[in-house]
Motif scaffolding. Structure first.
Motif, PDB file in Angstrom:
ATOM      1  N   UNK A 174       0.829  -1.212   0.000  1.00 39.59           N
ATOM      2  CA  UNK A 174       0.000   0.000   0.000  1.00 39.59           C
ATOM      3  C   UNK A 174       0.861   1.259   0.000  1.00 39.59           C
ATOM      4  N   UNK A 175       1.934   1.273   0.801  1.00 42.34           N
ATOM      5  CA  UNK A 175       2.843   2.419   0.824  1.00 42.34           C
ATOM      6  C   UNK A 175       3.486   2.624  -0.544  1.00 42.34           C
ATOM      7  N   UNK A 176       3.915   1.542  -1.167  1.00 36.61           N
ATOM      8  CA  UNK A 176       4.519   1.643  -2.499  1.00 36.61           C
ATOM      9  C   UNK A 176       3.537   2.221  -3.504  1.00 36.61           C
ATOM     10  N   UNK A 177       2.296   1.779  -3.441  1.00 42.35           N
ATOM     11  CA  UNK A 177       1.271   2.327  -4.331  1.00 42.35           C
ATOM     12  C   UNK A 177       1.090   3.815  -4.130  1.00 42.35           C
ATOM     13  N   UNK A 178       1.075   4.257  -2.885  1.00 46.17           N
ATOM     14  CA  UNK A 178       0.900   5.683  -2.594  1.00 46.17           C
ATOM     15  C   UNK A 178       2.073   6.507  -3.102  1.00 46.17           C
ATOM     16  N   UNK A 179       3.297   5.985  -2.936  1.00 43.52           N
ATOM     17  CA  UNK A 179       4.473   6.708  -3.426  1.00 43.52           C
ATOM     18  C   UNK A 179       4.443   6.793  -4.950  1.00 43.52           C
ATOM     19  N   UNK A 180       4.114   5.689  -5.616  1.00 47.08           N
ATOM     20  CA  UNK A 180       4.044   5.703  -7.079  1.00 47.08           C
ATOM     21  C   UNK A 180       2.965   6.663  -7.576  1.00 47.08           C
ATOM     22  N   UNK A 181       1.854   6.722  -6.879  1.00 52.21           N
ATOM     23  CA  UNK A 181       0.790   7.656  -7.254  1.00 52.21           C
ATOM     24  C   UNK A 181       1.288   9.092  -7.129  1.00 52.21           C
ATOM     25  N   UNK A 182       1.995   9.393  -6.059  1.00 57.09           N
ATOM     26  CA  UNK A 182       2.523  10.744  -5.873  1.00 57.09           C
ATOM     27  C   UNK A 182       3.497  11.097  -6.990  1.00 57.09           C
ATOM     28  N   UNK A 183       4.365  10.172  -7.340  1.00 56.42           N
ATOM     29  CA  UNK A 183       5.332  10.424  -8.415  1.00 56.42           C
ATOM     30  C   UNK A 183       4.621  10.668  -9.738  1.00 56.42           C
ATOM     31  N   UNK A 184       3.609   9.858 -10.025  1.00 55.52           N
ATOM     32  CA  UNK A 184       2.881  10.006 -11.284  1.00 55.52           C
ATOM     33  C   UNK A 184       2.055  11.282 -11.321  1.00 55.52           C
ATOM     34  N   UNK A 185       1.670  11.801 -10.162  1.00 50.90           N
ATOM     35  CA  UNK A 185       0.822  12.995 -10.102  1.00 50.90           C
ATOM     36  C   UNK A 185       1.612  14.295 -10.231  1.00 50.90           C
ATOM     37  N   UNK A 186       2.924  14.233 -10.147  1.00 55.95           N
ATOM     38  CA  UNK A 186       3.730  15.458 -10.181  1.00 55.95           C
ATOM     39  C   UNK A 186       3.450  16.323 -11.409  1.00 55.95           C
ATOM     40  N   UNK A 187       3.380  15.785 -12.624  1.00 58.15           N
ATOM     41  CA  UNK A 187       3.093  16.662 -13.776  1.00 58.15           C
ATOM     42  C   UNK A 187       1.747  17.379 -13.663  1.00 58.15           C
ATOM     43  N   UNK A 188       0.747  16.695 -13.162  1.00 60.24           N
ATOM     44  CA  UNK A 188      -0.575  17.318 -13.022  1.00 60.24           C
ATOM     45  C   UNK A 188      -0.540  18.397 -11.940  1.00 60.24           C
ATOM     46  N   UNK A 189       0.100  18.094 -10.829  1.00 59.61           N
ATOM     47  CA  UNK A 189       0.221  19.084  -9.746  1.00 59.61           C
ATOM     48  C   UNK A 189       0.970  20.318 -10.234  1.00 59.61           C
ATOM     49  N   UNK A 190       2.016  20.111 -11.029  1.00 63.21           N
ATOM     50  CA  UNK A 190       2.794  21.223 -11.573  1.00 63.21           C
ATOM     51  C   UNK A 190       1.934  22.122 -12.449  1.00 63.21           C
ATOM     52  N   UNK A 191       1.135  21.529 -13.334  1.00 60.86           N
ATOM     53  CA  UNK A 191       0.264  22.318 -14.207  1.00 60.86           C
ATOM     54  C   UNK A 191      -0.764  23.087 -13.391  1.00 60.86           C
ATOM     55  N   UNK A 192      -1.322  22.457 -12.375  1.00 57.85           N
ATOM     56  CA  UNK A 192      -2.317  23.135 -11.537  1.00 57.85           C
ATOM     57  C   UNK A 192      -1.692  24.336 -10.834  1.00 57.85           C
TER      58      UNK A 192
END
Length: 129
Positions: free
Chosen positions: A101-119
């Protein structure tokens, strides 16, 4: 009424697992794991239909497909991590399940960086200088 079939299969396998667990715990675990995989495979068609609808909506609303694909990947990682953690938890390995579960959360955060940057860039542009 696919849910009735899924719940019926789940109940049937639960009863079989409880019966088999006394004599052959490994077979009971394998039966439960394969049932989970079978249910997931049953739902793949439904998932692909939802993805198709979302892609059509994104094209019609001129949303950048990179964002949609990223969000779909994030959702996929979340479901896969949860599914894997539940199977491992069924085997009695709570600590490994929490690591999945922790690994999934970290991977989600990494994948979300481009979207967070645009926002953040969009919000900064909207602010008065």
């Amino acid at each position: 009424m696919e849910i009735i079939q899924i719940v019926g299969l789940g109940l049937l396998v639960t009863i079989l697992t409880l019966i088999i667990k006394e004599q052959k715990p490994m077979f009971a675990f394998l039966l439960a794991a394969f049932t989970g995989i079978a249910i997931f495979l049953f739902l793949i068609g439904k998932i692909s239909a939802v993805i198709g609808v979302l892609e059509d909506l994104a094209v019609k609303s001129n949303v950048n497909m990179v964002f949609l694909k990223t969000i779909l990947k994030i959702i996929g990682v979340a479901y896969i991590a949860e599914f894997g953690a539940q199977i491992v938890r069924d085997a009695g390995q709570e600590s490994i399940a929490s690591k999945i579960e922790l690994s999934g959360k970290v991977l989600i955060m990494v994948m979300a960086i481009p979207i967070i940057t645009v926002i953040i860039e969009t919000v900064v542009k909207l602010l008065p200088a």
